[in-house]
Structure formats: C-alpha cells, structure tokens
Scaffold this motif. Structure first.
Motif, PDB file in Angstrom:
ATOM      1  N   ASN A  12      16.378 -14.402   4.477  1.00  0.00           N
ATOM      2  CA  ASN A  12      15.403 -14.136   5.134  1.00  0.00           C
ATOM      3  C   ASN A  12      14.380 -13.081   4.398  1.00  0.00           C
ATOM      4  OD1 ASN A  12      13.873 -13.986   7.804  1.00  0.00           O
ATOM      5  ND2 ASN A  12      14.444 -11.701   7.834  1.00  0.00           N
ATOM      6  N   TYR A  13      12.988 -13.224   4.578  1.00  0.00           N
ATOM      7  CA  TYR A  13      11.972 -12.322   3.785  1.00  0.00           C
ATOM      8  C   TYR A  13      10.868 -12.326   4.514  1.00  0.00           C
ATOM      9  CZ  TYR A  13       9.258 -16.399   2.074  1.00  0.00           C
ATOM     10  OH  TYR A  13       8.612 -17.736   1.979  1.00  0.00           O
ATOM     11  N   LEU A  14      10.138 -11.319   3.903  1.00  0.00           N
ATOM     12  CA  LEU A  14       8.774 -11.044   4.440  1.00  0.00           C
ATOM     13  C   LEU A  14       7.750 -10.791   3.073  1.00  0.00           C
ATOM     14  CD1 LEU A  14       8.574  -8.715   7.590  1.00  0.00           C
ATOM     15  CD2 LEU A  14       7.753 -10.968   7.448  1.00  0.00           C
ATOM     16  N   LEU A  15       6.592 -11.477   2.944  1.00  0.00           N
ATOM     17  CA  LEU A  15       5.883 -11.370   1.868  1.00  0.00           C
ATOM     18  C   LEU A  15       4.473 -10.918   2.420  1.00  0.00           C
ATOM     19  CD1 LEU A  15       5.381 -11.729  -1.224  1.00  0.00           C
ATOM     20  CD2 LEU A  15       4.786 -14.225  -0.856  1.00  0.00           C
ATOM     21  N   GLU A  16       3.935  -9.646   1.859  1.00  0.00           N
ATOM     22  CA  GLU A  16       2.951  -8.937   2.544  1.00  0.00           C
ATOM     23  C   GLU A  16       2.072  -8.270   1.550  1.00  0.00           C
ATOM     24  OE1 GLU A  16       4.600  -6.929   6.467  1.00  0.00           O
ATOM     25  OE2 GLU A  16       5.837  -6.918   4.715  1.00  0.00           O
ATOM     26  N   GLY A  17       0.521  -8.494   1.659  1.00  0.00           N
ATOM     27  CA  GLY A  17      -0.111  -7.917   0.738  1.00  0.00           C
ATOM     28  C   GLY A  17      -1.223  -8.714   0.172  1.00  0.00           C
ATOM     29  N   PRO A  18      -1.965  -8.251  -0.658  1.00  0.00           N
ATOM     30  CA  PRO A  18      -3.118  -9.220  -0.936  1.00  0.00           C
ATOM     31  C   PRO A  18      -2.550 -10.148  -1.991  1.00  0.00           C
ATOM     32  CG  PRO A  18      -3.244  -6.962  -2.115  1.00  0.00           C
ATOM     33  CD  PRO A  18      -2.376  -7.021  -0.927  1.00  0.00           C
ATOM     34  N   ALA A  19      -2.856 -11.391  -1.989  1.00  0.00           N
ATOM     35  CA  ALA A  19      -2.460 -12.503  -2.779  1.00  0.00           C
ATOM     36  C   ALA A  19      -3.307 -12.147  -4.191  1.00  0.00           C
ATOM     37  CB  ALA A  19      -2.987 -13.870  -2.314  1.00  0.00           C
ATOM     38  N   GLY A  20      -2.270 -12.357  -5.406  1.00  0.00           N
ATOM     39  CA  GLY A  20      -2.800 -12.282  -6.808  1.00  0.00           C
ATOM     40  C   GLY A  20      -2.455 -10.850  -7.009  1.00  0.00           C
ATOM     41  N   ALA A  21      -2.274  -9.813  -6.182  1.00  0.00           N
ATOM     42  CA  ALA A  21      -1.689  -8.394  -6.577  1.00  0.00           C
ATOM     43  C   ALA A  21      -0.421  -8.683  -7.180  1.00  0.00           C
ATOM     44  CB  ALA A  21      -1.546  -7.695  -5.387  1.00  0.00           C
ATOM     45  N   PRO A  22       0.104  -7.548  -7.989  1.00  0.00           N
ATOM     46  CA  PRO A  22       1.357  -7.518  -8.525  1.00  0.00           C
ATOM     47  C   PRO A  22       2.271  -7.429  -7.717  1.00  0.00           C
ATOM     48  CG  PRO A  22       0.159  -5.593  -9.161  1.00  0.00           C
ATOM     49  CD  PRO A  22      -0.890  -6.558  -8.468  1.00  0.00           C
ATOM     50  N   VAL A  23       3.682  -8.147  -7.707  1.00  0.00           N
ATOM     51  CA  VAL A  23       4.652  -8.095  -6.873  1.00  0.00           C
ATOM     52  C   VAL A  23       5.546  -6.814  -6.967  1.00  0.00           C
ATOM     53  CG1 VAL A  23       6.527  -9.647  -5.866  1.00  0.00           C
ATOM     54  CG2 VAL A  23       4.374 -10.667  -6.720  1.00  0.00           C
ATOM     55  N   LEU A  24       5.891  -6.527  -5.740  1.00  0.00           N
ATOM     56  CA  LEU A  24       6.896  -5.420  -5.695  1.00  0.00           C
ATOM     57  C   LEU A  24       8.038  -5.672  -4.908  1.00  0.00           C
ATOM     58  CD1 LEU A  24       8.035  -2.462  -5.881  1.00  0.00           C
ATOM     59  CD2 LEU A  24       6.549  -1.964  -4.020  1.00  0.00           C
ATOM     60  N   VAL A  25       9.306  -5.867  -5.333  1.00  0.00           N
ATOM     61  CA  VAL A  25      10.403  -6.362  -4.412  1.00  0.00           C
ATOM     62  C   VAL A  25      11.112  -5.219  -3.956  1.00  0.00           C
ATOM     63  CG1 VAL A  25      12.417  -7.511  -4.334  1.00  0.00           C
ATOM     64  CG2 VAL A  25      10.623  -8.333  -5.992  1.00  0.00           C
ATOM     65  N   LEU A  26      11.315  -5.026  -2.422  1.00  0.00           N
ATOM     66  CA  LEU A  26      12.079  -4.005  -1.845  1.00  0.00           C
ATOM     67  C   LEU A  26      13.534  -4.292  -1.452  1.00  0.00           C
ATOM     68  CD1 LEU A  26       9.349  -2.589   0.311  1.00  0.00           C
ATOM     69  CD2 LEU A  26      10.010  -2.039  -2.246  1.00  0.00           C
TER      70      LEU A  26
END
Length: 262
Positions: A12-26
């Motif tokens: 299960n995951y959530l992906l939030e924030g502007p498309a094209g921005a660098p990715v941060l995994v928590l």
C-alpha cells in the motif's frame, strides 16, 4: 489507496506532490503506518513528490509469513520504485525505516539521492530484547498489541509531550494496536537480525542523522556512531523521544527539508 502488487501480495502506498518534482520516499517505524508522516506532508509536498508506503506487515500492506529481513523490506522499496518508474529518490526512514534506508544506501546506492536516518542505529537492540517480544505478541495476539501500545507511549514520546499533546499521541500509538501481530513479530525479527556497523563506510549518499535527546531506544550515541562512520554525514538532535518527527514537529520538518534541498 493505491497499491503495487508484489510476488506475494500488495504494498500500500500514497504518492503526493507535484508531478515532475524530485521524489522523496518516507519509511515508517515498527508498529506504525504511512500516516505517521502526516504532519510533514504539507511542507514536504511543496518541494517533493512524496512517496510513502506501509511497510510489509503494517497498515494496509500484505502480511506474508515471517520472519522478515531488512533486505526483504529494502527489496520491497526497490520493487515499488520500479513499478512507479522512479529511477532515483531521496529516502527518509525512522527507526526500522532507517535500517531499510541503510540497506538501500549500501546495496542500491545508484537509487538513493540523499539519505535521512531518523531515530535509528546500525544495530538496534539484541535478541534478548526482541525474542521475548516476538514470543509475547505471537502468543497474545491482538491483546498483546494493545498492551504494547500502552507500554510504547513512554518510549515513543517524552512524558511532557504525551501529557500536553494527546491529540497527536493517541492516533500514533493507535496504529500499534491496529498492527497485525504476525506482521509485527515478523518485522521485529528483521530489526533483530540487522547489523550494518561494518558496512556504514560504504554509504556514499549525502546523509543526515536525526536523533532525539530523550530517545531510550536509539540514543544520540547510536546516531554519532553512524555519523562518524558515514563520510560527510551531518547530525541534528531534537528534544524528543523515539518519534522525533511527531514530537519535534515543525523543527524536524524544516531541518530535514533544508538538508534535502541543500
């Protein structure tokens, strides 16, 4: 919520924030789920595409047969990144999540941009700590998880914070009571068996080590050990127990963002 299908179940995951921005995994701590990061999300998603997920055995993710290993949990992250076509990301993990971050930075360095290791250690606890807890949870089931919730408040938060901020504390410790006993025990084994003390020197990602000055589980000394063995690593200490992202709140958020965007 969306999920990625692994060989043995869904993550299960959530992906939030502007498309094209660098990715941060928590990556969550043992006994919590992806919502442990809720306070950070508004600020983090201003500058990052934030990917948070329920570690195997937690939240709405699969509960496969244990015991697990940190390598297995790290490979889950790589499978998640691959499924979402993410080549490289920064990674921020707390406690067990910090062990997963260490494994990734050691074994898949090409995938990690920057690394934040929060309230964690290269080795957490001993079999003498973990084995009785595993046995208790497997024998006691849901009631044992409720008992653990009550016992964990003093490890996860300082007494003054727990008393002053019940609205922040109660949902977090409630996650523990809702965690699958089998999943929790399997992850306890993963933490028990992980030891990266001899491998920290191979980490090349810029690293920030976050400590809580009242953390009884992973102390500032554990943090200093990682800082000293990871080339160029920075260290910051907050007044907090084990869940510094919740207790230090905005101070945590700003310091981690400053590091990630440096």
């Amino acid at each position: 919520m969306p999920a990625v299908t692994l060989a043995d179940g869904d993550l299960n995951y959530l992906l939030e924030g502007p498309a094209g921005a660098p990715v941060l995994v928590l990556s969550n701590s043992l006994g919590t789920d992806l919502h442990m990061w809720d306070e950070q999300i508004p600020a983090f998603t201003e500058q990052f595409r934030v990917l948070r997920y329920d570690t195997r055995g937690h939240g709405q993710s699969l509960v496969s047969e244990g015991p697990y290993s940190i390598e297995q949990l790290g490979r889950d992250v790589l499978a998640l990144l691959d499924a979402l076509d993410i080549v490289k990301a920064s990674f921020c993990g707390l406690s067990m999540g910090g062990l997963i971050g260490q494994w990734l930075a050691i074994n898949a360095p090409q995938r990690i941009e920057r690394l934040v290791l929060c309230n964690t250690a290269a080795k957490i606890g001993s079999p003498e700590v973990w084995n009785p807890r595993i046995d208790t949870v497997l024998a006691g089931g849901a009631q044992a998880m409720r008992d653990l919730r009550d016992a964990s408040i003093s490890r996860w938060f300082t007494a003054e914070f727990a008393e002053a901020q019940p609205a922040k504390v109660d949902p977090i410790v409630g996650m523990l009571a809702q965690t699958s006993p089998a999943g929790y025990a399997a992850n306890c084994a993963a933490v028990r068996d992980a030891d990266y003390r001899e491998q920290l020197g191979s980490i090349v990602a810029p690293t920030l080590v976050v400590c809580g000055d009242a953390d009884p589980v992973t102390t500032t000394e554990h943090g200093r050990f990682m800082q000293e063995h990871i080339r160029g690593a920075e260290l910051v200490e907050f007044h907090a127990a084990h869940l510094s992202n919740v207790e230090a709140g905005e101070l945590f958020t700003r310091r981690v963002l400053d590091f990630l965007t440096a």
